[in-house]
Design an enzyme around this catalytic site. Structure first.
Site, PDB file in Angstrom:
ATOM      1  N   GLN A   1       0.817  -1.207   0.000  1.00  0.00           N
ATOM      2  CA  GLN A   1       0.000   0.000   0.000  1.00  0.00           C
ATOM      3  C   GLN A   1       0.859   1.269   0.000  1.00  0.00           C
ATOM      4  OE1 GLN A   1      -3.120   0.410  -0.608  1.00  0.00           O
ATOM      5  NE2 GLN A   1      -3.034   2.621  -0.318  1.00  0.00           N
ATOM      6  N   GLU A   2       1.948   1.250   0.745  1.00  0.00           N
ATOM      7  CA  GLU A   2       2.787   2.443   0.864  1.00  0.00           C
ATOM      8  C   GLU A   2       3.580   2.742  -0.409  1.00  0.00           C
ATOM      9  OE1 GLU A   2       3.008   4.762   3.150  1.00  0.00           O
ATOM     10  OE2 GLU A   2       1.788   3.838   4.706  1.00  0.00           O
ATOM     11  N   SER A   3       4.163   1.709  -1.029  1.00  0.00           N
ATOM     12  CA  SER A   3       5.096   1.961  -2.131  1.00  0.00           C
ATOM     13  C   SER A   3       4.953   1.010  -3.310  1.00  0.00           C
ATOM     14  CB  SER A   3       6.526   1.852  -1.608  1.00  0.00           C
ATOM     15  OG  SER A   3       6.786   0.508  -1.212  1.00  0.00           O
TER      16      SER A   3
END
Length: 186
Positions: free
Chosen positions: A8-10
């Site tokens: 989700q972050e990267s």
């Protein structure tokens, strides 16, 4: 869980940079990167919550996949410890800040309701965010968008986690296999 956060972050891009300047697989920004030893701090107020300070001047290891994951695991572990293992609460804190999470939980407790994700999610509102310095200058629309972002973030990470558990068992292979899946665009 960690793999789901990274996705989700990267999206497994170790060189990812967000619009707010967070960097790396687990998207660390200044003060948190400093706290988890990914960055240095320059200024008189480095050990205070705010003040005259600048982060990541001479040292910035946020693009180092191994160090970023190690710091992210430590940070997530601390959040899970703070919230008695409730992953959704840890994710709210990871995305919106521990103070936001704490206030939402406090509001649920004050209402006499059971402290669970559905009730805490209901307390995540634009009005709640207005009470924090980091969000107070934002417009109502910006705060509403951040509330939606937090709720969507939790939902997506939990869905990714479930998919990994069902389809690949990656939670058991995180140390050995995750770095092989990282996209390093150096």
């Amino acid at each position: 869980f960690v793999a789901a956060v990274i996705r989700q972050e990267s999206n497994f891009n170790s060189r990812a940079v967000s619009s707010t300047g967070c960097k790396g697989l687990m998207q660390f920004c200044g003060s948190t990167a400093y706290e988890y030893e990914l960055c240095d701090c320059v200024g008189a107020d480095c050990n205070k919550l705010s003040g005259d300070r600048t982060f990541c001047v001479n040292k910035d290891d946020r693009f180092d996949a191994e160090k970023n994951i190690e710091a992210g695991v430590k940070y997530l572990s601390s959040l899970l410890g703070r919230y008695d293992g409730t992953e959704e609460f840890a994710l709210v804190a990871y995305n919106g800040g521990p103070s936001v999470t704490n206030k939402a939980i406090e509001n649920v407790e004050a209402s006499g309701k059971e402290v669970n994700w559905n009730n805490v999610k209901g307390e995540l509102t634009s009005e709640l965010l207005f009470g924090f310095n980091s969000y107070a200058s934002w417009s109502s629309e910006q705060r509403e968008n951040k509330v939606k972002e937090i709720k969507n973030y939790v939902s997506k990470v939990m869905n990714y986690k479930e998919g990994y558990e069902i389809n690949s068992g990656i939670e058991e292979k995180i140390d050995s296999d995750l770095l092989d899946k990282v996209v390093d665009t150096e």
